[in-house]
Design an enzyme around this catalytic site. Structure first.
Site, short mmCIF file in Angstrom:
data_model
loop_
_atom_site.label_atom_id
_atom_site.label_comp_id
_atom_site.label_asym_id
_atom_site.label_seq_id
_atom_site.Cartn_x
_atom_site.Cartn_y
_atom_site.Cartn_z
CD GLU A 194 -8.50 -9.15 -3.70
OE1 GLU A 194 -7.39 -9.77 -3.42
OE2 GLU A 194 -9.43 -8.90 -2.69
CE LYS B 216 -3.89 -2.19 2.12
NZ LYS B 216 -4.92 -2.23 3.11
CE1 TYR C 106 -9.21 -3.44 -0.16
CE2 TYR C 106 -8.36 -1.50 -1.44
CZ TYR C 106 -8.32 -2.42 -0.59
OH TYR C 106 -6.91 -2.83 -0.23
CG ASN D 165 -3.69 -2.45 6.67
OD1 ASN D 165 -3.57 -1.82 5.70
ND2 ASN D 165 -4.77 -3.03 7.00
CG HIS E 24 -5.22 -6.16 -0.65
ND1 HIS E 24 -6.40 -6.27 0.12
CD2 HIS E 24 -5.31 -7.01 -1.36
CE1 HIS E 24 -7.32 -7.09 -0.70
NE2 HIS E 24 -6.58 -7.58 -1.52
P1 IDP Z 1 -8.18 -6.89 5.68
O1 IDP Z 1 -7.13 -6.01 4.83
O2 IDP Z 1 -7.24 -7.54 6.94
O3 IDP Z 1 -8.67 -7.86 4.67
P2 IDP Z 1 -10.80 -5.65 5.98
O4 IDP Z 1 -11.56 -5.72 6.91
O5 IDP Z 1 -11.03 -6.41 4.60
O6 IDP Z 1 -9.06 -6.12 6.39
O7 IDP Z 1 -10.65 -4.10 5.34
C1 IDP Z 1 -9.93 -3.64 4.08
C2 IDP Z 1 -9.14 -2.67 4.31
O8 IDP Z 1 -9.84 -1.58 4.89
C3 IDP Z 1 -7.87 -2.78 5.68
O9 IDP Z 1 -7.03 -3.53 5.04
C4 IDP Z 1 -7.71 -1.40 5.92
O10 IDP Z 1 -6.70 -0.73 5.17
C5 IDP Z 1 -9.14 -0.66 5.94
N1 IDP Z 1 -9.79 -0.76 6.93
C6 IDP Z 1 -10.60 -1.61 7.88
N2 IDP Z 1 -11.01 -1.52 8.85
C7 IDP Z 1 -10.81 -0.08 8.87
C8 IDP Z 1 -11.12 0.88 9.94
O11 IDP Z 1 -11.82 0.46 10.97
N3 IDP Z 1 -10.49 2.13 9.60
C9 IDP Z 1 -10.13 2.62 8.66
N4 IDP Z 1 -9.75 1.64 7.58
C10 IDP Z 1 -9.95 0.52 7.92
#
Ligand code: IDP
Ligand code: MG
Length: 140
Positions: free
Chosen positions: A129, A9, A49, A115, A118
């Protein structure tokens, strides 16, 4: 053998962590079958997404993912989808530092949103994807 998609990312690209992250997957025994750097348009990030469109963080996620270049790769290995998810760690990088300190999100991410990486979370996601990001001619 199974294939999965990763996207390094914008936060991790900006930190200069691309090489270290790709190295980690190579050390873990995965083969890189496709690789490229690009920047998502807003429309592309929204469609990538789309499963999250009703989530409260959708807008923030799209803004973050379009904020700078990303690096995407197709990784191949045994049980790749599950193993890569394990190596990246939990969604929230702060939680990752507590529960999975050697995970990629613990090492390179900041919080729940920023984070670092992905990875496809299921066979279904990988099937959506991989062809979203790479054309047939770009994958070995
Ligand atoms: P994942 O990437 O671990 O599968 P998901 O729940 O699928 O997590 O969420 C997709 C992406 O959305 C996350 O990687 C993160 O960048 C973002 N995200 C998820 N939850 C939050 C939140 O509570 N606040 C802001 N961004 C979030
Ligand atoms: Mg997910």
């Amino acid at each position: 053998m199974e294939r999965t998609l990763i996207i390094i990312k914008p936060d991790a690209v900006e930190k200069g962590a691309v090489g270290k992250i790709l190295d980690r997957f190579i050390e873990e025994g995965f083969e890189i079958k496709a690789l490229k750097m690009f920047r998502f348009t807003e429309d592309q990030a929204k469609r990538f997404y789309i499963v999250h469109k009703e989530r409260p963080f959708y807008r923030e996620l799209v803004d973050f993912m379009t904020s700078g270049p990303v690096v995407a790769a197709v990784l191949e290995g045994e049980d790749a989808i599950r193993r890569v998810r394990e190596i990246i760690g939990p969604t929230d990088s702060e939680e990752a530092r507590r529960t999975a300190p050697s995970s990629i999100r613990a090492l390179f991410g900041t919080d729940k949103g920023r984070n670092a990486i992905h990875a496809s979370d299921s066979k279904e996601s990988a099937d959506y994807e991989i062809p979203f990001i790479f054309s047939e001619l770009e994958i070995l």
